[in-house]
Design an enzyme around this catalytic site. Structure first.
Site, short mmCIF file in Angstrom:
data_model
loop_
_atom_site.label_atom_id
_atom_site.label_comp_id
_atom_site.label_asym_id
_atom_site.label_seq_id
_atom_site.Cartn_x
_atom_site.Cartn_y
_atom_site.Cartn_z
N ASN A 251 0.83 -1.20 0.00
CA ASN A 251 0.00 0.00 0.00
C ASN A 251 0.87 1.26 0.00
OD1 ASN A 251 1.04 -0.13 2.57
ND2 ASN A 251 -0.90 0.24 3.62
N GLY A 252 0.21 2.41 0.21
CA GLY A 252 0.92 3.67 0.14
C GLY A 252 1.30 4.26 1.47
N ASP A 253 0.94 3.62 2.58
CA ASP A 253 1.30 4.16 3.89
C ASP A 253 1.59 2.99 4.83
OD1 ASP A 253 1.67 5.96 6.05
OD2 ASP A 253 0.12 7.28 5.30
N ASP A 254 1.47 3.22 6.15
CA ASP A 254 1.87 2.19 7.10
C ASP A 254 1.13 0.88 6.86
OD1 ASP A 254 3.59 3.96 8.49
OD2 ASP A 254 1.89 4.76 9.61
N THR A 285 5.62 -0.87 1.45
CA THR A 285 5.04 0.46 1.44
C THR A 285 6.11 1.49 1.09
OG1 THR A 285 4.05 2.20 2.78
CG2 THR A 285 5.34 0.55 3.96
#
Length: 477
Positions: A251-254, A285
């Site tokens: 994904n794009g974050d934590d 990420t």
């Protein structure tokens, strides 16, 4: 040539780590052992019985709402199941009820409507005081519920797709009216199971249990573009007795982040996150960390055990985020058996991170960061080993690193300030602030629920580290 060899080596390391993961799963997360997605429900209906059409075009919000309203009559009769068969089921936000199983066929896809009006605006969380992105309200999650018990969201790896690209565009263009919605948010609920599903393209965070207890998330895949904004994977927030295991997140974050409220609102609400077990997680990420704490942690975070974490092609491996004004604490955290490949920064603790909800926060509310143990970590293709920074007048204490071997590219692998603790068998050698004598000062938290502070014997190595360390020596050539 070296990159190819490193990848092969990393695959070998994963095999060795997997060999010992089963021993960890048997001793952690005991509070979730009796929870299962396979609860028998004597009453079951299919969403098509309520007029739903799985063509990916017809809006089925009313069908979901009507089906669940009907099933509520069986809540005191053993509960009920709503089955979603193969097809593409477009819908707006809908709520769940207690004693319900929402079950998806392997070829079922629940699709979030691209029309923001199908995601109603609701009040902000009391521990945040406002929407996380914008003052005022926030959009309701695609699947939501409050004050529920015995709720299961599961399937044969069916999919829940938030169609987040539209929301990400509004975010980047600064045209949002309210904070973006999650895919799943359950509030004030107990005995929650989320399992055997794929979550895709969430507008904001994916899975958000908040003010919950007895939560099990397992065998879940979470996918979003690596450049998608704030698409956090699993975010237990002011919740207790949470188990997260055997998940893959890209994904794009934590990948996983633990929270507990924001500044004065989190302090006032005073509901911590505690007794959290995380095991066997693989994540990638570009914008976050494999495991993170905060930055909203004002209600406190403690008794967290993380084991079997594999992070690849990511910005951070392990991260704690806080700031003056947060108050609260992050303490009694045990992280072990971690492997990383191509991670820009392996470990980061930041004492000056993030914005504030408003100008009413107490600038003298300093967070307590203590009893953080990180051990049995192996990493190759690491940019920087770590940046560990406390707060002036608020040193972060009892930070322990043990059996950490990192193949680091930077000539300055560690940068530490305003921290105290201990290190043992750390390659490259850790910063001076972590070189105290553990035999004289018991500073290392051992992950035991019965003791907040124990001494770790410097000579001890787990079976994992015995396998991994010889391979790291080869990787450094």
């Amino acid at each position: 040539m070296r990159r190819s060899a490193s990848v092969s080596l990393f695959q070998v390391l994963l095999v060795f780590t997997t060999m010992v993961e089963t021993q960890w799963s048997s001793v952690s997360g005991l509070y979730c052992n009796k929870m299962s997605p396979n609860v028998y429900r004597p009453h079951s209906v299919t969403i098509t019985e309520f007029g739903a059409v799985g063509d990916g075009v017809t809006l089925n919000t009313k069908a979901f709402q009507n089906a669940i309203f009907y099933l509520n009559s069986f809540a005191d009769k053993g509960g009920a199941q709503l089955f979603v068969p193969a097809g593409k089921w477009l819908t707006g936000s809908f709520g769940l009820i207690s004693h319900l199983t929402l079950s998806l066929d392997k070829d079922a896809v629940i699709i979030g409507s691209p029309d923001s009006s199908d995601w109603p605006a609701v009040d902000p969380l009391p521990s945040y005081g406002r929407g996380r992105e914008l003052p005022g309200k926030r959009h309701q999650s695609l699947i939501f519920g409050s004050y529920l018990t015995d709720v299961i969201i599961t399937g044969a790896n069916g999919t829940i797709d938030g169609q987040g690209a539209t929301w990400w565009g509004w975010f980047h263009n600064h045209t949002l009216n309210y904070t973006r919605p999650h895919l799943v948010e359950l509030m004030y609920s107990t005995n929650v199971v989320i399992s055997n599903l794929t979550f895709k393209n969430s507008p904001f965070w994916n899975i958000h249990p908040v003010y919950c207890s007895q939560v099990l998330v397992q065998h879940v895949t979470i996918l979003a573009p690596l450049n998608s904004p704030n698409t956090d994977g699993i975010n237990p927030d002011s919740s207790t007795n949470v188990c997260i295991s055997n998940c893959y997140v890209r994904n794009g974050d934590d990948v996983i982040v633990i929270k507990s409220g924001w500044d004065e609102y989190g302090i006032s609400f005073a509901k911590p996150s505690s007794n959290i077990s995380i095991s066997n997680i693989t994540g990638e990420t570009r914008g976050g960390a494999g495991i993170a704490f905060g930055s909203e942690m004002s209600g406190g975070i403690s008794e967290v055990r993380v084991e079997g974490l594999h992070i690849i092609n990511s910005l951070h491996g392990i991260r704690i985020k806080t700031a003056p004004g947060r108050g609260g604490y992050v303490k009694n955290v045990y992280i072990a058996d971690v492997s990383m490949d191509n991670v820009s920064m392996a470990i980061r603790i930041t004492g000056n991170y993030g914005e504030h909800p408003d100008d009413k926060y107490d600038r003298n509310a300093l967070p307590v960061i203590s009893n953080i143990t990180i051990k049995n970590v192996v990493g190759i293709n690491i940019g920087v080993a770590g940046i560990l920074e406390g707060i002036q007048g608020d040193n972060f204490s009892s930070i322990c690193l043990s059996n950490v071997s990192l193949s680091v590219q930077s000539s300055h692998p560690w940068n530490c300030s305003l921290i105290e603790g201990y290190s043992n068998s750390v390659i490259p050698e850790s910063c001076e602030q972590l070189r105290s004598n553990c035999r004289q000062t018991p500073v290392c938290y051992d992950g035991s629920a019965s003791s907040g502070m124990r001494v770790q014997a410097p000579s001890h190595k787990s079976s994992t580290s015995q396998f991994l360390n010889p391979f790291l020596k080869l990787a450094s050539f």
